[in-house]
Motif scaffolding. Structure first.
Motif, short mmCIF file in Angstrom:
data_model
loop_
_atom_site.label_atom_id
_atom_site.label_comp_id
_atom_site.label_asym_id
_atom_site.label_seq_id
_atom_site.Cartn_x
_atom_site.Cartn_y
_atom_site.Cartn_z
N TYR A 27 0.83 -1.20 0.00
CA TYR A 27 0.00 0.00 0.00
C TYR A 27 0.87 1.26 0.00
O TYR A 27 0.55 2.24 -0.67
N TYR A 28 1.97 1.23 0.73
CA TYR A 28 2.84 2.40 0.77
C TYR A 28 3.55 2.61 -0.57
O TYR A 28 3.81 3.75 -0.96
N HIS A 29 3.82 1.54 -1.29
CA HIS A 29 4.35 1.67 -2.65
C HIS A 29 3.31 2.34 -3.56
O HIS A 29 3.64 3.19 -4.38
N LEU A 30 2.06 1.95 -3.38
CA LEU A 30 0.99 2.53 -4.18
C LEU A 30 0.83 4.01 -3.88
O LEU A 30 0.68 4.84 -4.79
N PHE A 31 0.88 4.37 -2.58
CA PHE A 31 0.77 5.78 -2.20
C PHE A 31 1.88 6.59 -2.85
O PHE A 31 1.66 7.67 -3.41
N ASP A 32 3.09 6.08 -2.75
CA ASP A 32 4.26 6.76 -3.31
C ASP A 32 4.11 6.92 -4.83
O ASP A 32 4.43 7.96 -5.39
N SER A 33 3.59 5.89 -5.49
CA SER A 33 3.43 5.93 -6.95
C SER A 33 2.43 6.99 -7.39
O SER A 33 2.70 7.76 -8.31
N VAL A 44 1.29 9.66 -5.70
CA VAL A 44 1.74 11.01 -5.34
C VAL A 44 2.83 11.47 -6.29
O VAL A 44 2.76 12.57 -6.85
N ASN A 45 3.84 10.65 -6.51
CA ASN A 45 4.96 11.09 -7.36
C ASN A 45 4.57 11.20 -8.82
O ASN A 45 5.07 12.08 -9.53
N THR A 46 3.67 10.35 -9.30
CA THR A 46 3.17 10.51 -10.67
C THR A 46 2.48 11.86 -10.80
O THR A 46 2.69 12.59 -11.77
N TYR A 47 1.65 12.20 -9.82
CA TYR A 47 0.96 13.50 -9.86
C TYR A 47 1.97 14.65 -9.82
O TYR A 47 1.86 15.61 -10.60
N LEU A 48 2.94 14.58 -8.93
CA LEU A 48 3.94 15.66 -8.83
C LEU A 48 4.70 15.84 -10.14
O LEU A 48 4.98 16.97 -10.55
#
Length: 152
Positions: A39-45, A47-51
């Protein structure tokens, strides 16, 4: 209503940006559901895709980076391979150098999340690691998915 119950009642329309994710066999743990750490990998993905796509962030060349200073997740229903997930992103707090994200993890086509989590980034200068105000392009992009957190 408790905070957990309020998070469980979120809907797709509460999130301003979505990224799809096709689960992998290796995402499952021995109990045949997605391992908590994934789940934390998904969150990171998401967020960083959006940024990168909407805030002008280039991880390789940016003089500023976001450091995660807190993270959390609430689980409501198990997910497992093979499923397609929709990761919904919204910003719940936007400061001068920090931002709090909330991510809803939805089964494809389901209205309510199977999990909701998030984290807080503090933006710092890449070299010194000193807190730095967000660039205008970053703040403008984040404001597009900003929502005042509903009273839970």
């Amino acid at each position: 209503m408790s905070e957990s119950q309020g998070l469980k009642q979120l809907r797709r329309s509460d999130f301003g940006y979505f990224l799809s994710y096709r689960t992998r066999w290796s995402d499952n743990d021995q109990y045949s559901h997605i391992n908590n750490s994934i789940y934390y990998h998904l969150f990171d993905s998401v967020v960083n895709t959006y940024l990168i796509e909407h805030c002008g962030q280039n991880p390789q060349t940016s003089p500023f980076i976001g450091l995660v200073v807190s993270s959390w997740c609430q689980f409501f229903a198990p997910l497992s391979f093979p499923e397609v997930l929709d990761l919904g992103l919204r910003v719940t707090k936007l400061g001068i150098s920090s931002v709090a994200y909330e991510i809803g993890v939805f089964r494809e086509k389901e209205e309510h999340p199977s999990a909701v989590g998030g984290y807080t980034h503090v933006f710092v200068e890449s070299g010194s690691r000193k807190s730095a105000p967000m660039r205008k392009e970053m703040k403008d992009g984040l404001e597009k998915v900003f929502t005042a957190k509903a009273k839970l």
